[in-house]
Design a protein around this motif. Sequence first.
Motif, PDB file in Angstrom:
ATOM      1  N   GLU A 266       1.034  -1.212   0.154  1.00 27.42           N
ATOM      2  CA  GLU A 266       0.011  -0.331  -0.170  1.00 27.42           C
ATOM      3  C   GLU A 266       1.045   1.083   0.452  1.00 27.42           C
ATOM      4  OE1 GLU A 266       0.955  -1.585   2.418  1.00 27.42           O
ATOM      5  OE2 GLU A 266       0.255  -0.612   4.612  1.00 27.42           O
ATOM      6  N   TRP A 267       2.305   1.155   0.394  1.00 28.39           N
ATOM      7  CA  TRP A 267       2.688   2.467   0.560  1.00 28.39           C
ATOM      8  C   TRP A 267       3.421   2.642  -0.705  1.00 28.39           C
ATOM      9  CZ3 TRP A 267       3.756   6.176   3.986  1.00 28.39           C
ATOM     10  CH2 TRP A 267       3.261   6.075   5.492  1.00 28.39           C
ATOM     11  N   ALA A 268       3.309   1.924  -1.975  1.00 29.91           N
ATOM     12  CA  ALA A 268       3.433   2.466  -3.411  1.00 29.91           C
ATOM     13  C   ALA A 268       2.601   3.394  -4.077  1.00 29.91           C
ATOM     14  CB  ALA A 268       3.059   0.504  -3.931  1.00 29.91           C
ATOM     15  N   GLY A 269       1.742   3.292  -3.065  1.00 32.64           N
ATOM     16  CA  GLY A 269       0.899   4.473  -3.307  1.00 32.64           C
ATOM     17  C   GLY A 269       0.402   5.849  -2.542  1.00 32.64           C
ATOM     18  N   ILE A 270       1.567   5.654  -1.563  1.00 38.85           N
ATOM     19  CA  ILE A 270       1.387   6.653  -0.461  1.00 38.85           C
ATOM     20  C   ILE A 270       2.720   7.122  -0.676  1.00 38.85           C
ATOM     21  CG2 ILE A 270       1.413   7.168   1.996  1.00 38.85           C
ATOM     22  CD1 ILE A 270       0.230   5.138   2.305  1.00 38.85           C
ATOM     23  N   GLY A 271       2.975   8.756  -0.581  1.00 38.16           N
ATOM     24  CA  GLY A 271       3.812   9.628  -0.639  1.00 38.16           C
ATOM     25  C   GLY A 271       4.212   9.916  -1.848  1.00 38.16           C
ATOM     26  N   ALA A 272       3.820   9.626  -2.897  1.00 39.40           N
ATOM     27  CA  ALA A 272       3.983  10.595  -4.106  1.00 39.40           C
ATOM     28  C   ALA A 272       4.981  11.419  -4.524  1.00 39.40           C
ATOM     29  CB  ALA A 272       3.034   9.919  -5.384  1.00 39.40           C
ATOM     30  N   GLY A 273       4.141  12.691  -3.779  1.00 39.10           N
ATOM     31  CA  GLY A 273       4.955  13.842  -3.953  1.00 39.10           C
ATOM     32  C   GLY A 273       4.591  14.536  -5.227  1.00 39.10           C
ATOM     33  N   LEU A 274       5.551  15.238  -5.270  1.00 35.82           N
ATOM     34  CA  LEU A 274       5.236  16.546  -6.300  1.00 35.82           C
ATOM     35  C   LEU A 274       5.528  15.781  -7.488  1.00 35.82           C
ATOM     36  CD1 LEU A 274       8.423  19.374  -5.368  1.00 35.82           C
ATOM     37  CD2 LEU A 274       6.069  19.001  -5.268  1.00 35.82           C
ATOM     38  N   GLY A 275       6.178  14.301  -8.141  1.00 35.83           N
ATOM     39  CA  GLY A 275       6.323  14.355  -9.844  1.00 35.83           C
ATOM     40  C   GLY A 275       6.816  14.506 -10.287  1.00 35.83           C
ATOM     41  N   ASN A 276       7.588  15.698  -9.954  1.00 40.31           N
ATOM     42  CA  ASN A 276       9.063  16.659 -10.958  1.00 40.31           C
ATOM     43  C   ASN A 276      10.273  16.029 -10.316  1.00 40.31           C
ATOM     44  OD1 ASN A 276       6.584  17.797 -12.122  1.00 40.31           O
ATOM     45  ND2 ASN A 276       7.220  19.741 -10.807  1.00 40.31           N
ATOM     46  N   TYR A 277      11.249  15.447 -10.865  1.00 40.83           N
ATOM     47  CA  TYR A 277      12.443  14.518 -10.749  1.00 40.83           C
ATOM     48  C   TYR A 277      13.980  15.248 -10.929  1.00 40.83           C
ATOM     49  CZ  TYR A 277       8.875  10.988  -9.355  1.00 40.83           C
ATOM     50  OH  TYR A 277       7.796  11.348  -8.619  1.00 40.83           O
ATOM     51  N   LEU A 278      14.693  15.909 -10.275  1.00 41.06           N
ATOM     52  CA  LEU A 278      16.033  16.743 -11.095  1.00 41.06           C
ATOM     53  C   LEU A 278      17.355  15.663 -10.332  1.00 41.06           C
ATOM     54  CD1 LEU A 278      16.191  20.475 -11.084  1.00 41.06           C
ATOM     55  CD2 LEU A 278      17.837  18.886 -10.076  1.00 41.06           C
ATOM     56  N   ALA A 279      17.448  15.562 -11.115  1.00 39.82           N
ATOM     57  CA  ALA A 279      19.267  15.008 -11.410  1.00 39.82           C
ATOM     58  C   ALA A 279      20.509  15.556 -11.724  1.00 39.82           C
ATOM     59  CB  ALA A 279      19.322  13.145 -12.358  1.00 39.82           C
ATOM     60  N   TYR A 280      21.132  15.893 -11.379  1.00 43.08           N
ATOM     61  CA  TYR A 280      22.628  16.482 -12.234  1.00 43.08           C
ATOM     62  C   TYR A 280      23.573  15.564 -12.473  1.00 43.08           C
ATOM     63  CZ  TYR A 280      21.780  21.059  -9.359  1.00 43.08           C
ATOM     64  OH  TYR A 280      21.373  22.107  -8.971  1.00 43.08           O
ATOM     65  N   SER A 489      12.711  22.000   1.115  1.00 42.81           N
ATOM     66  CA  SER A 489      11.941  23.004   0.997  1.00 42.81           C
ATOM     67  C   SER A 489      10.744  23.284   1.929  1.00 42.81           C
ATOM     68  CB  SER A 489      12.064  24.055   0.256  1.00 42.81           C
ATOM     69  OG  SER A 489      11.374  23.332  -0.772  1.00 42.81           O
ATOM     70  N   PRO A 490      10.621  24.829   2.404  1.00 45.45           N
ATOM     71  CA  PRO A 490       9.299  25.355   2.820  1.00 45.45           C
ATOM     72  C   PRO A 490       8.421  26.030   0.974  1.00 45.45           C
ATOM     73  CG  PRO A 490      11.386  27.038   3.103  1.00 45.45           C
ATOM     74  CD  PRO A 490      11.745  26.194   2.501  1.00 45.45           C
ATOM     75  N   ARG A 491       6.721  26.412   1.475  1.00 47.04           N
ATOM     76  CA  ARG A 491       6.410  27.021   0.561  1.00 47.04           C
ATOM     77  C   ARG A 491       7.927  28.093  -0.013  1.00 47.04           C
ATOM     78  NH1 ARG A 491       3.657  24.071   4.750  1.00 47.04           N
ATOM     79  NH2 ARG A 491       2.098  24.460   3.118  1.00 47.04           N
ATOM     80  N   ASP A 492       7.340  28.678  -1.310  1.00 44.18           N
ATOM     81  CA  ASP A 492       7.696  29.408  -2.270  1.00 44.18           C
ATOM     82  C   ASP A 492       6.439  30.996  -2.181  1.00 44.18           C
ATOM     83  OD1 ASP A 492       6.006  28.929  -4.320  1.00 44.18           O
ATOM     84  OD2 ASP A 492       7.742  27.394  -5.469  1.00 44.18           O
ATOM     85  N   LYS A 493       7.133  31.677  -2.669  1.00 45.96           N
ATOM     86  CA  LYS A 493       6.159  33.007  -2.935  1.00 45.96           C
ATOM     87  C   LYS A 493       4.586  32.613  -2.641  1.00 45.96           C
ATOM     88  CE  LYS A 493       5.974  37.735  -3.516  1.00 45.96           C
ATOM     89  NZ  LYS A 493       5.980  39.028  -4.459  1.00 45.96           N
ATOM     90  N   SER A 494       4.509  31.441  -4.458  1.00 41.27           N
ATOM     91  CA  SER A 494       3.442  31.355  -4.780  1.00 41.27           C
ATOM     92  C   SER A 494       2.567  30.443  -4.008  1.00 41.27           C
ATOM     93  CB  SER A 494       4.021  30.713  -6.605  1.00 41.27           C
ATOM     94  OG  SER A 494       4.051  29.272  -5.970  1.00 41.27           O
ATOM     95  N   GLY A 495       3.228  29.569  -3.136  1.00 42.41           N
ATOM     96  CA  GLY A 495       2.748  28.710  -1.894  1.00 42.41           C
ATOM     97  C   GLY A 495       2.790  27.296  -2.160  1.00 42.41           C
ATOM     98  N   GLN A 496       3.668  26.778  -3.532  1.00 45.34           N
ATOM     99  CA  GLN A 496       3.779  25.528  -3.993  1.00 45.34           C
ATOM    100  C   GLN A 496       4.845  24.702  -2.720  1.00 45.34           C
ATOM    101  OE1 GLN A 496       5.937  24.448  -7.834  1.00 45.34           O
ATOM    102  NE2 GLN A 496       6.476  26.024  -7.475  1.00 45.34           N
ATOM    103  N   ARG A 497       4.330  23.671  -2.387  1.00 49.10           N
ATOM    104  CA  ARG A 497       5.120  23.175  -1.318  1.00 49.10           C
ATOM    105  C   ARG A 497       6.402  22.688  -1.940  1.00 49.10           C
ATOM    106  NH1 ARG A 497       0.230  20.960  -1.211  1.00 49.10           N
ATOM    107  NH2 ARG A 497      -1.687  21.555   0.819  1.00 49.10           N
ATOM    108  N   GLY A 498       7.732  22.205  -0.837  1.00 46.43           N
ATOM    109  CA  GLY A 498       8.661  21.372  -1.038  1.00 46.43           C
ATOM    110  C   GLY A 498       8.135  20.017  -1.017  1.00 46.43           C
ATOM    111  N   ALA A 499       9.132  19.201  -1.490  1.00 45.84           N
ATOM    112  CA  ALA A 499       9.234  18.040  -1.428  1.00 45.84           C
ATOM    113  C   ALA A 499       8.554  17.262  -0.311  1.00 45.84           C
ATOM    114  CB  ALA A 499       9.962  17.526  -2.189  1.00 45.84           C
ATOM    115  N   PHE A 500       9.145  17.237   0.700  1.00 48.53           N
ATOM    116  CA  PHE A 500       8.798  16.762   2.110  1.00 48.53           C
ATOM    117  C   PHE A 500       7.352  16.783   1.720  1.00 48.53           C
ATOM    118  CE2 PHE A 500      12.776  17.191   4.610  1.00 48.53           C
ATOM    119  CZ  PHE A 500      13.375  15.933   3.993  1.00 48.53           C
TER     120      PHE A 500
END
Lengths: 549, 380
Positions: A266-280, A489-500
């Motif tokens: 069931e934890w494969a359906g929990i905690g998905a979060g942002l869905g945007n993934y960045l890698a250097y 990160s905390p929210r940004d000015k537009s209210g967008q939440r961080g990944a946690f």
Amino acid sequence: MGTKLVIDPVTRIEGHLRIEVEIENGKVKNAWSSGTMFRGFEIFLKDRDPRDAWYITQRVCGVCTTLHALTSVIAVENAVGIETPDNARLIRNLILGAQYLHDHIVHFYHLHALDWVDVVSALRADPKKTADLAYAINPHAARSGAGDFKAVQDKVKAFVNSGQLGPFDNAYWGHPAYKLPAEVNLLAVSHYLDALVLQAKAARLHAILGGKNPHPQSYVVGGMTCVQDLNPDRLAEFIFILKDVVDFANNVYIPDVMAVAPFYKEWAGIGAGLGNYLAYGMMPEDTSYDPKNLYFPRGIVMNRDLGKVVPLDVAKITENVAHSFYEGDGSLHPSQGETKPYYTGIDTGGKYSWLKSPRYDEKAMEVGPLSRMLVGYASGQKDIQAAVNDALKKLGLPATILFSTLGRTAARALETKVVAGKMDHWIAQLLENIKSGNMATWTKFTMPDSAQGFGMSEAPRGALGHWVDIKGGRIHNYQLVVPTTWNGSPRDKSGQRGAFEEALIGTPVADPKRPLEILRTIHSFDPCLACSVHVIDPKTNEVYETKVV
Amino acid sequence: MSSSPSDSPSDKKLKLLSEINRRDFMSLCTQVAVALGMANTMVPKIAEAIEKAARRPSVVWLHFQECTGDAEAFLRSTSPSVAELVLDILSIDYHETIMAASGEQAEQILQKTIKENKGKYLVVCEGAIPMGTPPGPGGKKGAYLTIGNRTGLELAEEVCSGAMAVISLGNCASYGGVQAQKPNPTGAMGVGKALGIKTVNIPGCPHNPVNSVATIVNFLLLGTLPATDRYGRPLFAFEKRIHDQCTRRAHFDAGQFVTEFGSEEAKKGFCLYKMGCKGPQTYHNCNIIRYNDHTGWPIGAGHGCVGCSEPNFWDSMSPFYARLEGVEVPFGGVESTADKIGMALTGAAAAGAAVHAAYTFGKKKAHKENIIDTESGEDK
């Protein structure tokens, strides 16, 4: 209005993290992540010798030790225009690979496992059944006889009977969110102890090529200093310790993750979060450090679309301070930012964290093992694709399960497998160089009066970037944008939440007094808070001196 | 091991100890004896003393402004392993990096531990305490670090006031460390100075776990903390200078120096003094015990010592690649012939330099900003 819950300190992480959530109908409805410590690295890096930056920034973090050192020398070498010898690249890749093997194993067993494993339940296990289970999972695992498990169980029993529970006291044992049978719990507890011993051995890999761990000391702008260690006895020691560590990763760690995962589907359906993934990306395959020739590719996966990798444009990275303890609410590129500490106390409606809010093209991003594996997968990196496909096939699950708390934890294990499989390749290259008489480890250079550069790599916890501006041969400005700043990160000015924050939304909480499920999702990111708090002020070059009273 | 007929707590303890691998345990005792400069005949006595302890001593481990490098270093202990330290030797009741409980549950453990063991628990500190006041409406002294809604300073005061002893691990907890370097934006200080108390300081960046384990076992064995120098450092680990016991010392005396990384001289393991090595002003035992189960140490890896066991080394020992001032390159002296050959080879003849026996015998010299007057807070 739901129930408010504050977790401070969040333990089994690096650094000082506070999480506040609002719970409604047994689920997290809203969340706020706060970094609660400030040190001011960018301030005291000013006016230092650029050659010293790696040593100073390495102290940003002793858990992802080595990564700041590596990224810093890359940044200064980039500014100065140095191409380091191939041996330096290989030694750096080997130290980095060793770090991944060590760090991911420690994270799983010692920082994360107790979110999934009930230690007290292990006391009820039948050691014979645990031995059968261990054999079924992996017939090649050592120390897995019934007698071995009985000995561990007796040891834990004696510990519990002593009445001094130490780090296991007042925890969440018996919580309904624990799902493992007693026998699996005993297996995991046994491996928790084995991993404690193994990790000390794994750290010796750094001591061979870097003198010590944490904080190896063989980096230098221009290459590596450990030329004396490129000899048969030191390399043999490296190879055979590595063999034991890789054996543990492949025959204990990864099978354990695969054995535990089915109980927590069931934890494969929990905690998905942002869905945007960045890698250097990381681990260069040649001395140019060209982003196209990285073993772990650079790029972005947006909106969970594995069909496309967006190329990274460094200019699109900004940091916002609307909800951070700094003056103002603006967004600026790290190389132009102006930030002054402004502490309000924690106010979730206003400013509530020492972390700033990095954004890419104004969007919040997740970084870390899952991002690297997804970007690698979507980029067609064959070793990554093979590891992911093989695991999904064994579990009988689709790729979409990766976008989750469980996916983050599984990605870390699969990444360990990929790194473990690549180490021999770099060792072989190093040996070839030595055989052909190429012992070069350092490139001579002259420090320019003025230069700018940046370095990018990947800490175990995610994308790490250093920017350096040299003037008068000294550091004029130095900036770091680090993994947990992205994730925590905390929210940004537009209210967008961080990944946690975003990943916590919808997380079930059976008992707000024992918030095990929240820890599960937070720990799946492997937070590293010491890394993530920074202040920069390149414009005014102002230094914030604080009166000590 | 002596036997006990009753079911007393100490009997329980003996049963618990019987679980420890006997050979590992004796290896620990031997290591402690060596570290403390004791004869091997002391080993059985050390073993007996530890085994007699009815309860494992309670340890509260606090994290302030730090990188967790010292907790990581402690995890690298091999004899005993950290598993033995956690399960068999100590009762690590509060340690944010490893404890299972978080938040309110963690705070409950802390309160229980310091109340039930008042005057009997050990505090181990990692990280500096910020004493500065951040600007802004919420600013108050120490607010650069908050844990559980109070400042690091308030937490340290509460926990350390009831402790039997306070041990600072690493340069940050000992002297303020990396964040205390100029201009020290958060007003970071070592724990001893911040609280105005005497602490045993085990610096290093990070510290070497052999030294912390030896200090703690010394405490279990004798009930006292080891003798220290004026910076609060245990003499058994910090009495001798790196330079005096350096594996490359012969090359210094012979005038054989590395002048470029990766060079022929570097391959031969020549002296790193000219590459900025601060061994001549650094007191530490890492050249003897090394790191990670004796696997390596910085000078062994071809990099100069940066002086990480010295108060305020971030300012006083930098730039790290600049040659230490005030060190005379030898001429004649210990091995006159070798010196001449060495200098002829390296072209490093320091014209007219006198023999500075002071260096050979470990007299400390000040240079630039004097490191003696910095963060120690201890009796000077």
